[in-house]
Design a protein around this motif. Structure first.
Motif, PDB file in Angstrom:
ATOM      1  N   THR B 283      -1.989   7.512   8.184  1.00  0.00           N
ATOM      2  CA  THR B 283      -1.070   6.493   7.667  1.00  0.00           C
ATOM      3  C   THR B 283      -1.867   5.508   6.830  1.00  0.00           C
ATOM      4  OG1 THR B 283       0.528   4.797   8.287  1.00  0.00           O
ATOM      5  CG2 THR B 283      -1.350   5.082   9.770  1.00  0.00           C
ATOM      6  N   LEU B 284      -1.186   4.875   5.911  1.00  0.00           N
ATOM      7  CA  LEU B 284      -1.850   3.870   5.078  1.00  0.00           C
ATOM      8  C   LEU B 284      -1.090   2.559   5.031  1.00  0.00           C
ATOM      9  CD1 LEU B 284      -3.239   5.552   1.817  1.00  0.00           C
ATOM     10  CD2 LEU B 284      -4.556   4.496   3.647  1.00  0.00           C
ATOM     11  N   HIS B 285       0.265   2.654   4.972  1.00  0.00           N
ATOM     12  CA  HIS B 285       1.081   1.462   4.713  1.00  0.00           C
ATOM     13  C   HIS B 285       2.048   1.206   5.853  1.00  0.00           C
ATOM     14  CE1 HIS B 285       0.069   2.958   0.571  1.00  0.00           C
ATOM     15  NE2 HIS B 285      -0.481   1.760   0.612  1.00  0.00           N
ATOM     16  N   PHE B 286       2.260  -0.049   6.166  1.00  0.00           N
ATOM     17  CA  PHE B 286       3.101  -0.425   7.296  1.00  0.00           C
ATOM     18  C   PHE B 286       4.304  -1.189   6.780  1.00  0.00           C
ATOM     19  CE2 PHE B 286      -1.472  -0.621   8.600  1.00  0.00           C
ATOM     20  CZ  PHE B 286      -1.514   0.728   8.919  1.00  0.00           C
ATOM     21  N   LEU B 287       5.447  -0.867   7.363  1.00  0.00           N
ATOM     22  CA  LEU B 287       6.693  -1.423   6.857  1.00  0.00           C
ATOM     23  C   LEU B 287       6.940  -2.827   7.394  1.00  0.00           C
ATOM     24  CD1 LEU B 287       9.293  -1.169   5.334  1.00  0.00           C
ATOM     25  CD2 LEU B 287      10.240   0.171   7.220  1.00  0.00           C
TER      26      LEU B 287
END
Lengths: 476, 476
Positions: B283-287
């Motif tokens: 994963t790279l981006h968090f919502l």
């Protein structure tokens, strides 16, 4: 109200839909190698459309906004810059964010908001002279722009001495004297039958002015010069107040009108002009003219009828003759509507013409289909001394626009240099500048400058060497 | 030496070949009608390539030059501007007219000429905070640019108070306090295991600074915040001096490493951090994240293996628990790698996620082929309250990039506004901005801004309203 070109018959969503942007590319991608003897800037003008023009146009390519592309060559690299000429016309439309100008050169169809706005569109041709880069459209005064930044300085009236209301897009620069022979027609306003001819010295000052009357209200898009004469053809596209009142664009072809050609001695006045005559001929641009004793030889792409094939022909004006007819003979079968030459030989005896052509393997008649020119996919050099014609073929998915001749740096021999022109690459949906060695055209481009975008097809181009740009700027 | 991208495995001649130009479009062509309640600027960043990168890259999209697109909306019209961030990195290459930087974040492969040049590429994300438009790349200090002209002012160190050597591209702005929670990792230089976390007040001044040690040298590309905590995941892409010495790009996936997540109280210091642990996750981006009593809920697109399908999942951190494991459950099957939300609800309980997806009629497993994401041709709004998922389908010949949520002017309700994002239109070889009413996504775009050129696919986007831009500029 949003800008939306959909459904306009003149603007498919394809390659030639309006460009509408200004851009810079630092250090363009180049395939091949830029020859080190190319140093200067290749300017290309394009008629673009910031806003949607009226739909009853027959000259959609000429009723939009001037957009300059500059390819600047130095040390084997090329930088690109594209800018609109910031004409009063364009800026008025930007202010209101909509089209304000009517059909082609018909002031009666303009929006009342622009009744007093300078109509110059600066969309046809550009010339470097007297230390100014002039961007021209034949129905108004030129605009002056910066040759490097392309910033618009404003309209230019030659220190207040250009008294005509317009300047044509096709002045001629004498390579011997450095003078610019320029003119305006409908020169006391739209529909006037006046022609004003000016001589401008290399420093940009007007040194001579002659006013003539046109035999009829025909288009006078271009002229030619020799060392002794100025040749002024009036062509059978005509207009009238009634036509403008009907809401139509200015010009309509009338094959019943004669071709009238005024020949004015360069040192003469209005009383010295002599008008030659011939049948209606369809032509707009002239390649070259020269003196041959008391005859004037003038080479030009021309067709007999409005929609018949164009061909390079030679018109002869015999100043010793008693009658007023001019002679005509074929020089080449290249269709040649984009004919250019080594401008160092303009007005002088010359050998080479550089023309655009469709597939040259086709017989001349088949190179045109349904009266329309096919895709121009070659540049050809023809040789008036009878040598073989050379051909550069651009490729199956490209079409070529007008070329400019770029003299090899340091060389003076006619035709020693490069043929340079922009192609539309339909496969890549991008424009590219092809650089062809004029002495080895069959070998293909020595370099191709690959732009990362498409540019709508252009009008005219000119090359000015770095030396030329620097020298004139200093002297003006 | 001419620039030539031919033959480079990363750069086909197609849509995503380097853009390389800067452009302005005044009054863009628009299909449909721009809603009058949209007023502000949509910023989009793109990683571009002025010069040809090395060929052994695995992250070609991240090792180039930041190029900002700004779509400025006012009175139902849109103007476009595209500019490179004039980083020291780019300007050094322009000066030498060739590539000087080596493979991704490996200083050992750089040309010695740039040994002392600031390496910030400003190519990942941009944020407006404290009256500055910051353009970010996680391995260096940010650049500050003008929000209107896009002119580059230079790199920015928060009045000398940002003592870390880098700032990540994913700070978080707290919509309640207006603070920016920002951080750097490898924060004492490349390969250091330091993390520096900063709180920046709305006027742009640093008010808190905490230094942590990372459990291992993993990538820390993004964080999340709640009203009480800062959540700092360390992901199993790792590096080492040996790896850099081998000439490879910085990161390599190592599935044997754990996912480590630091949870730091926003008012805490280094001694307050608690590290949770889980298996390797890609994963790279968090919502978003939020507090739920003493638990932290964090939503993110994540996949189990390096190349398995991405899915929106919820990680739970129970601050009352005695063990160091975090929980994981699925929230949506939208692949969601471009997940965004209504940022006015960031760090708070929220309802809607906006994600990009491939054809949603495909079963989830088939939406990925060979481990690679298929074309993203929909934006979807999913509803954490269990309502139906809404879908906007862009068209058969387009692919979508990350969207930004644009609140309707004057409205405060979550999700009341527009989803806006750039599409690559392969049929027209041009980019276009789609504007979709977030409450009526099935009805299609209410307006499409048609650019007259293609732009290489972008990285991240952000919307800032005209009011927001004006207000902060005044307060800072």
């Amino acid at each position: 109200m949003a800008v939306d070109f959909r459904g306009h018959p003149l603007f498919p969503r394809g390659f030639n839909s309006p460009t509408r942007f200004e851009a810079d590319v630092y250090d363009c991608e180049v395939w091949g190698e830029i020859p080190s003897d190319i140093e200067g800037t290749f300017y290309r003008l394009q008629c673009d459309f910031a806003y949607r023009p009226p739909e009853n146009e027959w000259l959609p390519g000429f009723n939009g906004d001037g957009h300059v592309s500059a390819f600047r060559f130095a040390n084997g690299s090329v930088d690109y810059k594209g800018r609109y000429v910031k004409t009063d016309r364009l800026m008025a439309e930007r202010r209101h964010r909509r089209r304000l100008w009517g059909v082609y050169r018909n002031y009666l169809t303009d929006d009342p908001l622009v009744a007093n706005v300078h109509r110059g569109a600066a969309n046809t041709h550009l010339y470097w002279h007297g230390g100014k880069l002039l961007v021209l459209k034949e129905d108004a005064l030129p605009y002056s722009i910066d040759p490097v930044t392309l910033e618009t300085y404003g309209s230019w009236d030659f220190h207040g001495k250009w008294t005509a209301t317009s300047m044509s897009a096709h002045p001629k620069i004498d390579p011997v004297t450095g003078e610019m022979i320029a003119y305006g027609y409908q020169a006391r306003g739209d529909l006037s039958d006046d022609i004003a001819v000016y001589t401008v010295n290399p420093a940009g000052h007007i040194t001579n002015e002659v006013w003539l009357k046109s035999p009829y209200l025909g288009i006078i898009h271009d002229i030619a010069i020799t060392q002794k004469y100025i040749v002024i053809p009036v062509i059978a596209r005509t207009t009238s107040l009634e036509r403008l009142q009907s809401g139509e664009p200015m010009w309509v072809w009338d094959g019943s009108l004669p071709t009238m050609v005024g020949v004015l001695p360069r040192d003469g006045d209005a009383s010295d002009v002599r008008w030659f005559q011939g049948p209606a001929r369809n032509t707009l641009h002239f390649l070259n003219a020269m003196d041959a004793g008391n005859r004037i030889l003038m080479d030009l792409p021309v067709s007999d009828e409005e929609r018949s094939p164009s061909q390079i022909k030679r018109w002869t004006f015999d100043m010793n003759s008693r009658n007023d007819r001019f002679g005509e003979e074929a020089v080449s079968t290249a269709n040649g509507v984009l004919a250019r030459m080594d401008d160092r030989y303009l007005s002088l005896p010359y050998r080479y013409g550089f023309v655009g052509n469709s597939d040259p393997s086709l017989p001349f008649d088949e190179a045109r289909v349904g009266g329309r020119r096919r895709v121009t996919n070659t540049y050809q050099r023809y040789d008036l001394m009878g040598g073989p014609t050379s051909t550069f073929f651009v490729g199956d998915t490209q079409s070529l626009q007008e070329s400019g001749f770029v003299p090899r740096k340091g060389s003076t021999e006619e035709g020693d240099g490069y043929v340079m022109g922009v192609a539309s690459n339909y496969a890549e949906m991008a424009s590219e500048l092809h650089i062809v060695d004029a002495n080895r055209m069959e070998e293909g481009a020595v370099a191709v400058v690959k732009l990362p975008f498409r540019l709508r097809s252009g009008t005219h181009v000119n090359w000015f060497s770095a030396a030329e740009l620097a020298e004139q700027e200093a002297s003006a």
